[in-house]
Design a protein around this motif. Structure first.
Motif, short mmCIF file in Angstrom:
data_model
loop_
_atom_site.label_atom_id
_atom_site.label_comp_id
_atom_site.label_asym_id
_atom_site.label_seq_id
_atom_site.Cartn_x
_atom_site.Cartn_y
_atom_site.Cartn_z
N ARG A 265 -37.30 -98.92 -35.28
CA ARG A 265 -36.86 -99.18 -33.91
C ARG A 265 -37.24 -98.04 -32.96
N GLY A 266 -38.06 -97.13 -33.41
CA GLY A 266 -38.56 -96.09 -32.51
C GLY A 266 -37.80 -94.80 -32.49
N GLY A 267 -36.90 -94.56 -33.45
CA GLY A 267 -36.29 -93.24 -33.57
C GLY A 267 -34.83 -93.15 -33.24
N LYS A 268 -34.25 -94.15 -32.58
CA LYS A 268 -32.82 -94.15 -32.33
C LYS A 268 -32.38 -95.58 -32.00
N LEU A 269 -31.07 -95.79 -31.90
CA LEU A 269 -30.53 -97.12 -31.68
C LEU A 269 -29.74 -97.17 -30.37
N PRO A 270 -29.61 -98.37 -29.78
CA PRO A 270 -28.73 -98.51 -28.62
C PRO A 270 -27.30 -98.15 -29.00
N GLU A 271 -26.56 -97.65 -28.04
CA GLU A 271 -25.21 -97.14 -28.30
C GLU A 271 -24.32 -98.18 -28.96
N ASP A 272 -24.24 -99.40 -28.41
CA ASP A 272 -23.33 -100.41 -28.96
C ASP A 272 -23.68 -100.75 -30.40
N GLU A 273 -24.97 -100.89 -30.68
CA GLU A 273 -25.38 -101.24 -32.04
C GLU A 273 -25.05 -100.11 -33.01
#
Length: 733
Positions: free
Chosen positions: A129-137
């Motif tokens: 996913r490119g190195g990090k995740l959205p906060e909620d996920e």
């Protein structure tokens, strides 16, 4: 690493045909995980079967023969750990913890039968996913793992290796906690001897000690470190909770919660998983109502904040009653606000799958989609020296390449001249130039480094080198210690200088650095095991030692693995000549750490028999007939007359280093600033200018020497240097 030929062939049967092997899911140095069909059930459900098969084992007529270098006692420890993992998992029933169905002995080894989880590890997902995740996920996954940890802790179990690689996201999008090979029972308000098993970037300070109190706060630190990595793509540096609190990439509530959970001192840390989630989501957060079961999608549904709820509610529905309920205070260390010292000897790896699993729900959240893959659930976790910052696409502890820090700084003189940047080679990582003003700030007075210093060697009164955490390399020249650019961020515990123009340093993940032509470069290495010490006999020959009994030999301009008679952690090596030398370390036997001594003679290393010494940290030889070793509890051993004997010691403090000037004079240093002097056939304790942890001493002559280590002002570890001159030890300024 085990090869495909070591695995059971497809179609192999276990337990009289009850389980039939269908595929290899993954393998590592300690075992192989298979997908298999349970033909003993009318449903023929797929399961995951984990086989204990250590590197070097042979399969003869279907029977596993453990490696000859592993003693029966060592093999017994491994099988006991493996059995304990099965027993731990079997008694924990939770929708976010992988379920154990069976365990049995067959073919001369042990097997664990688990549910088969079709998914991908969190570290793989983040890379995709490119190195990090959205906060909620990210917070959804964290909440599910926190939910699982609450059950673990209420049942008196610590996981001890929470990290992205040990969290699987299944196809419906739920997080599952895996790899319980490091899990241990713990006893309230007790200090126990633990094997030191951890992943450095996610492990708290107390986990670097064999004898230390651990509690839920140990796992919570690791979960907070994982959370930070999911949100930023970086692992937090140990002791830098304030930096996390000031990280504007995160919203204020999240960074405050993470800083609290990442406190260096465990007493100041969040004490319960439920408390951590309340701080992370807000005091009024409540569990989102589970949505109707639906087909998995690639998106993750919304996260509920701000609803009215009892902030003190920690009950987890539909879970077994806790075997024991402990107050958080019982886990705290008894050393007040003094942070734990982590020693070189408390140092010393790796990951599951499934399909058609029922929906997994946390009372903290509701999840939608996910991704698929297959990953190996390993038995142990690699043990290293300390945490380094990771990068967004390669999580620390998961085979990441290093992102080097660069630049150099005058530690005592802001006007010190710059030195050449390390040049990249095919086996090194380029070091980009940096502005010293934004790198480590120059200090006009007391030396202060963001990492511990672990090793030092002096070539003369005017020149020397020191190394430490975060790839730190210091050069002493012209009366000043200067920080040099380094091709690695891996921890470096040892440096050996052959001449003013050549030297070596070793460290975490098998890192080997070579100093030549005024530059340090990273060279190819034959192992990924952490190396703790290096010594050079000449420019053409040397030795390095490390975890799992690793011994490397430098000859013919290359490093190669040498035969080792032990799987102990080897912390120090000292050569008398090209034909003779000694190495010392520790091994865990019956839950007790005891010393190990190896002797090199006639071209091979052999393990010395004798009494069970306590943990040994360092060895120094005066000649082929005389030497010294030091270790835990103030232990001092003297080698004379072809045998090692324990002698009287003036301290019970942990001793980490011994340096001999001659047969008649020497020094030893250790915890709490302990400094011992050997003279007139006896050791005495002398005045010390510090209560820091002193890790290594190097003497130039009877009148001059240096020692390095780390202090912990305000709970943050920094490097420290002592100088011995004119009969007095003083702190370097």
């Amino acid at each position: 690493m085990l090869g495909k030929s070591d695995a059971l062939p497809v179609g192999s049967q276990l337990q009289g045909g009850k389980y039939v092997i269908e595929a290899v899911l993954g393998q590592g140095s300690f075992g192989i995980t298979y997908r298999a069909a349970n033909t003993g059930s009318l449903l023929h459900k797929q399961v995951a079967i984990k086989e204990l098969l250590v590197e070097g084992s042979q399969r003869l007529a279907g029977h596993v023969q453990h490696p000859p270098e592993r003693s029966d006692e060592s093999w017994g420890r491994l099988t006991a750990n493996f059995e304990r993992e099965a027993q731990t998992l079997a008694r924990l029933k939770h929708s976010n913890i992988v379920t154990v169905h069976d365990a049995f002995a067959e073919n001369g080894t042990i097997y664990i039968v688990m549910e088969f989880v079709d998914g991908t590890t969190l570290d793989q997902l983040v890379r995709q996913r490119g190195g990090k995740l959205p906060e909620d996920e990210a917070l959804r996954y964290v909440a599910e793992i926190a939910d699982a940890l609450s059950v673990l802790h209420k049942n008196g179990v610590l996981h001890r290796d929470i990290k992205p690689a040990n969290i699987v996201i299944d196809k419906p999008g739920h997080a599952m906690l895996i790899d319980f090979g490091t899990a241990r029972d713990f006893v309230a308000d007790k200090t126990l001897t633990h094997s030191v098993i951890l992943t450095p970037a996610f492990a708290p300070p107390e986990q670097f000690q064999a004898r230390a109190r651990r509690g839920p706060y140990t796992d919570i630190y690791a979960l907070a470190a994982t959370t930070y990595w999911l949100l930023t793509g970086e692992a937090p540096a140990m002791g830098e909770a304030d930096a996390v609190k000031d990280d504007t990439r995160l919203n204020p509530q999240i960074r405050t919660a993470l800083a609290h959970a990442l406190a260096f001192n465990s007493q100041e840390r969040t004490q319960e998983a439920a408390s951590f989630m309340r701080e992370l989501l807000g005091p009024s957060a409540q569990p989102a109502a589970p949505p109707p079961q639906a087909e998995a999608t690639s998106s993750v549904s919304g996260f509920q904040r701000g609803a009215t709820a009892d902030a003190n509610a920690t009950t987890i529905p539909n879970q077994p009653q806790p075997r024991q309920q402990w107050d958080a205070e019982t886990y705290d260390e008894s050393r007040g606000n003094q942070p734990p010292s982590f020693t070189a000897s408390e140092l010393a790896s790796r990951q599951l799958n499934a399909s058609s699993v029922p929906p997994r729900r946390s009372p903290w959240l509701a999840i939608g989609g996910g991704v698929a893959a297959a990953v190996l659930l390993g038995v142990l976790a690699i043990v290293l020296l300390g945490g380094n910052k990771g990068n967004g696409t390669n999580p620390p502890g998961g085979g990441a390449s290093d992102t080097p820090t660069a630049g150099q700084v005058a530690m005592a003189s802001p006007t010190a001249a710059p030195v050449a940047q390390a040049q990249a080679t095919s086996t090194s990582t380029p070091v980009p130039p940096t502005n010293t003003a934004t790198d480590t700030p120059a200090l006009a007075s007391k030396l202060s480094l963001p990492y511990s210093l672990l090793g030092v060697q002096m070539t003369s009164t005017n020149e020397g080198w020191a190394v430490g955490g975060g790839g730190t390399i210091l050069h002493y020249s012209g009366g000043n210690w200067i920080q040099m650019s380094s091709p690695t961020t891996n921890t470096l515990p040892s440096v050996a200088i052959v001449s003013a123009n050549e030297g070596w340093a070793v460290g975490q993940n098998g890192t080997i650095l070579h100093y030549s032509g005024a530059n340090w470069i990273q060279v190819s290495n034959p192992t990924t095991n952490t190396l703790f010490d290096v010594t050079m006999v000449s420019a053409d020959e040397g030795w390095a030692v490390g975890e799992n009994g690793t011994i490397l030999h430098y000859s013919g301009r290359s490093w190669t693995k040498a035969g080792s008679p032990t799987d102990a952690l080897l912390f120090s090596v000292a050569m008398v000549s090209a034909n003779e030398g000694w190495a010392v370390g520790n091994v865990l036997t019956n839950n007790t750490i005891i010393g190990t001594i190896l002797h090199y003679s006639d071209g091979s290393w052999t393990k010395m028999s004798g009494p069970n010494y306590v943990a040994l940290e360092d060895v120094a030889m005066v000649s082929a007939n005389e030497g010294w070793a030091v270790g835990d509890g103030g232990t001092i051993l003297h080698y004379s007359g072809d045998s090692w004997m324990q002698v009287s010691s003036p301290t019970s403090a942990l001793l980490l280093s011994v340096a001999m000037v001659s047969a008649n004079e020497g020094w030893a240093v250790g915890e709490n600033g302990t400094i011992l002097h050997y003279s007139r056939d006896s050791w005495t304790q002398v005045s010390s200018p510090t209560n820091a942890l002193l890790r290594r001493a190097a003497m130039i002559s009877a009148n001059e020497g240096w020692a390095v280590g780390n202090a912990s002002p305000s709970g943050n570890p920094i490097g420290i240097i002592l100088h011995y001159q004119n009969g007095v030890w003083s702190e370097y300024h």
